[in-house]
Design an enzyme around this catalytic site. Structure first.
Site, mmCIF file in Angstrom:
data_model
loop_
_atom_site.group_PDB
_atom_site.id
_atom_site.type_symbol
_atom_site.label_atom_id
_atom_site.label_comp_id
_atom_site.label_asym_id
_atom_site.label_seq_id
_atom_site.Cartn_x
_atom_site.Cartn_y
_atom_site.Cartn_z
ATOM 1 N N ASP A 164 39.046 42.978 50.702
ATOM 2 C CA ASP A 164 38.935 41.564 49.969
ATOM 3 C C ASP A 164 38.912 40.383 51.069
ATOM 4 O O ASP A 164 38.818 39.238 50.823
ATOM 5 C CB ASP A 164 40.303 41.380 49.159
ATOM 6 C CG ASP A 164 40.012 40.394 48.180
ATOM 7 O OD1 ASP A 164 39.107 39.639 48.182
ATOM 8 O OD2 ASP A 164 41.256 39.931 47.465
ATOM 9 N N ARG A 170 35.121 36.542 56.020
ATOM 10 C CA ARG A 170 35.034 36.611 57.538
ATOM 11 C C ARG A 170 33.956 37.421 58.193
ATOM 12 O O ARG A 170 33.546 37.472 59.053
ATOM 13 C CB ARG A 170 36.338 36.847 58.215
ATOM 14 C CG ARG A 170 37.020 38.141 57.873
ATOM 15 C CD ARG A 170 38.709 38.061 57.856
ATOM 16 N NE ARG A 170 39.265 37.322 56.845
ATOM 17 C CZ ARG A 170 40.660 37.303 56.940
ATOM 18 N NH1 ARG A 170 41.408 37.767 57.954
ATOM 19 N NH2 ARG A 170 41.259 36.692 55.718
ATOM 20 N N LYS A 217 40.869 43.061 43.170
ATOM 21 C CA LYS A 217 41.562 42.026 42.836
ATOM 22 C C LYS A 217 42.174 42.367 41.610
ATOM 23 O O LYS A 217 41.650 43.068 40.821
ATOM 24 C CB LYS A 217 40.919 40.620 42.915
ATOM 25 C CG LYS A 217 40.471 39.904 44.202
ATOM 26 C CD LYS A 217 39.845 38.598 43.947
ATOM 27 C CE LYS A 217 39.278 37.874 45.285
ATOM 28 N NZ LYS A 217 40.448 37.505 46.001
ATOM 29 N N LYS A 241 29.851 30.416 53.426
ATOM 30 C CA LYS A 241 30.175 31.785 52.940
ATOM 31 C C LYS A 241 29.330 31.681 51.597
ATOM 32 O O LYS A 241 29.787 30.928 50.740
ATOM 33 C CB LYS A 241 31.640 32.068 52.936
ATOM 34 C CG LYS A 241 32.179 33.067 51.997
ATOM 35 C CD LYS A 241 33.972 33.281 51.958
ATOM 36 C CE LYS A 241 34.242 34.456 51.020
ATOM 37 N NZ LYS A 241 35.615 34.565 50.942
HETATM 38 N N1 BES Z 1 37.526 34.359 48.232
HETATM 39 C C1 BES Z 1 38.912 34.970 48.506
HETATM 40 C C2 BES Z 1 39.734 33.455 48.752
HETATM 41 C C3 BES Z 1 39.997 32.698 47.630
HETATM 42 C C4 BES Z 1 41.467 32.566 47.017
HETATM 43 C C5 BES Z 1 39.146 31.778 47.370
HETATM 44 C C6 BES Z 1 41.453 31.751 46.216
HETATM 45 C C7 BES Z 1 39.342 30.970 46.320
HETATM 46 C C8 BES Z 1 40.457 30.978 45.568
HETATM 47 C C9 BES Z 1 38.872 35.742 49.781
HETATM 48 O O1 BES Z 1 37.836 36.568 49.874
HETATM 49 C C10 BES Z 1 40.058 36.546 49.803
HETATM 50 O O2 BES Z 1 40.245 37.251 48.798
HETATM 51 N N2 BES Z 1 40.972 36.556 50.949
HETATM 52 C C11 BES Z 1 42.244 37.227 51.081
HETATM 53 C C12 BES Z 1 42.336 37.558 52.464
HETATM 54 C C13 BES Z 1 43.504 38.753 52.593
HETATM 55 C C14 BES Z 1 43.171 40.143 51.886
HETATM 56 C C15 BES Z 1 43.534 38.760 54.115
HETATM 57 C C16 BES Z 1 43.329 36.401 50.426
HETATM 58 O O3 BES Z 1 43.434 35.182 51.009
HETATM 59 O O4 BES Z 1 44.286 36.898 49.605
HETATM 60 ZN ZN ZN Z 2 36.091 35.852 49.089
HETATM 61 ZN ZN ZN Z 3 38.088 38.468 48.893
#
Ligand code: BES
Ligand code: ZN
Ligand code: ZN
Length: 507
Positions: free
Chosen positions: A351, A355, A281, A269
């Site tokens: 966000d 995936r 965010k 990724k």
């Molecule tokens: N890049 C983030 C995940 C992340 C969180 C990486 C903390 C490093 C540290 C990812 O793209 C994300 O934002 N995921 C969301 C998914 C949700 C919206 C289903 C999450 O984990 O909140």
């Molecule tokens: Zn991410």
């Molecule tokens: Zn994200």
């Protein structure tokens, strides 16, 4: 990059700024570790007592600096804690040595040369000490202090590491030192990429860096730009990248050993910045999101390391690079994307972009029918909640392979844990208008993400998913060989996995 030598010189006579020795935690106070005999003799056998007076206990992470006694050429002795004395006849745990060497190297930032005289019974120990020292001798100063040479500028990492107690003419020791040097250079390369601010590391510049490294190391590099991605139907990568002024890329790195060698595909990724997109965010959650390309950085480093080590395995790396930004052209919650596999995805949360880019890259990687695919991603906050900041989660469509990854990680000193892919969580991603939605139940969010990825793995292909969201980026105080910022999480596991496949260990 820090130079590494295996030295035959004695601890007393070697010219260096500091001599590093070990001190362990005994039942009745600190105990001098093997390798410190010369220093102990120079202190008339009172080194442990001197250390105890200075407050040392031998605990892991502890450092005690003392002026050298006469007879030791290096002006400073640095005693690093090794934790409990091993059971009678047992060697020190390589990870303990690695961390101790890393701690010493970090404390010696700004010094020119240090000699390491830590317990070394076998080449494996020398390798761990070399790795720790070289991983610890890292700092990211590219944006500090104006001209690098300027007075008052940031301290540079230790320039030279000399390992004492290793056997410089022994094949196994030589190989260990070479491997440690390559591994450290590539791991530190991945850290540099992660630490580079997102205004300078874009999908385009990342791809250019990969192309240049490919040239240097005999790796074939192919880059799909936004035009090629659009034409090729990469709806996931394009969808995520469409809101950014920095267009996406899919980079393929091919290290070929031979036609009849096994092939390992690695997929990373590579979100060079994750703002969340339209599902933006909040402040407090975006400051470190330059680290969202850590998976791609790890894959890149692992492919280069495999090539430099000449491993008897073919390794293909796929870097799914995009910047996730909100804008008038960004993908919206509610949009439906057609992925490279042909499946449609309803984007409910922009966000959950990792995936989407990985879905395209996994399907593309699957088309070549590799013997195994491993993807690496800072995928979910849920995995951080589950496993904390130092442990990555491992999911797989094959329980035995999941165990292999977990054990391989343990072997190289990386913390990981096997996680399930519970089938009942799939229905939470059912969409009324598309084949699947990019979000499901909140509970078990890391596993939901894994289940989404699984849909884009070709039939019958062994696959594992490493969620490194916790360990990829270290925000706390440095410890052992782990600096602040990018850590290089999973690089060592990927390289060791490639080695094990090359050695025919995995059938
Ligand atoms: N890049 C983030 C995940 C992340 C969180 C990486 C903390 C490093 C540290 C990812 O793209 C994300 O934002 N995921 C969301 C998914 C949700 C919206 C289903 C999450 O984990 O909140
Ligand atoms: Zn991410
Ligand atoms: Zn994200």
């Amino acid at each position: 990059m820090t130079a590494l030598t295996l030295s035959t010189a004695g601890a007393a006579t070697l010219r260096a700024d500091a001599l590093v020795v070990g001190v362990a935690k005994g039942a009745k106070g600190p105990v001098v570790a093997p390798g410190a005999e010369t220093v102990d003799t120079a202190f008339d056998g009172r080194l442990a007592a001197v250390l105890e007076t200075l407050g040392a206990t031998g605990a892991e992470g502890e450092v005690t600096k003392l002026p050298s006694p006469s007879g030791i050429k290096a002006p400073v002795v640095l005693a690093v804690g090794l934790g409990a004395v091993p059971e009678q006849g047992e060697p020190y745990d390589p990870e303990v040595l690695r961390r101790a060497a890393g701690t010493a190297a970090r404390v010696l930032h700004g010094s020119k040369k240090a000699a390491f005289s830590l317990p070394t019974e076998a080449a494996e120990d020398a390798e761990a000490i070399a790795e720790g020292a070289l991983f610890g001798a890292y700092s990211y100063t590219a944006y500090q202090g104006g001209a690098k040479e300027a007075k008052g500028g940031p301290k540079q990492p230790l320039a030279e590491v000399a390992l004492l107690g290793a056997k410089p003419r022994d094949k196994a020791y030589k190989a260990a030192a070479e491997r440690a040097q390559v591994l450290a250079e590539e791991l530190n390369r991945s850290r540099d990429l992660i630490n580079t601010p997102p205004n300078d590391l874009t999908p385009e510049s990342f791809a250019a860096i990969a192309a240049a490294a490919g040239k240097d190391h005999g790796i074939k590099v192919q880059i799909l730009d936004e035009k090629a991605l659009l034409k090729g139907g990469y709806g996931g990568i394009m969808g995520v990248g469409q809101g950014s002024a920095n267009p996406p890329r899919l980079v393929k790195l091919t290290y070929t050993h031979s036609k009849d060698a096994k092939t390992l595909a690695l997929v990373g990724k590579g979100i060079t910045y994750d703002s969340g997109g339209i599902s933006l965010k909040p402040a407090g959650h975006n400051e470190t999101m330059k680290c969202d390309m850590s998976g791609a950085a790890a894959v890149f480093a692992a492919v280069v390391a495999a090539a430099r080590l000449g491993l008897a395995v073919n390794v293909t790396g796929w870097l799914a690079l995009a910047e996730n930004m909100p804008s008038g052209s960004a993908v919206r919650p509610g949009d439906v994307l057609r992925m490279y596999s042909g499946k449609t995805v309803e984007v409910l949360n922009t966000d959950a972009e990792g995936r989407l880019v990985l879905g395209d890259a996994l399907w593309k990687a699957s088309e070549e029918k590799p013997d195994a695919i491993v993807d690496v991603a800072t995928l979910t906050g849920a995995m951080v909640l589950a496993l904390g900041n130092r442990t990555f989660g491992v999911m797989s469509n094959d329980e035995a392979f999941r165990t292999v990854i977990h054990e391989t990680a343990e072997e190289v000193g990386e913390q990981s844990w096997p996680m399930p892919l519970p089938a009942e969580l799939r229905k939470g991603m059912d969409s009324p208008i598309a084949d699947i939605a990019n979000m499901g139940e909140r509970m078990g969010g890391g596993l939901v993400a894994g289940l989404f990825l699984q849909e884009f793995v070709g039939e019958g292909i062994t696959w594992a998913h490493l969620d490194i969201a916790g360990p990829a980026f270290h925000e706390g105080a440095p410890y052992g060989y782990t600096p602040k910022g990018g850590t290089g999480s999973s690089v060592r596991t990927l390289v060791r996995l490639a080695e094990r496949i090359a050695d025919g260990e995995l059938g």
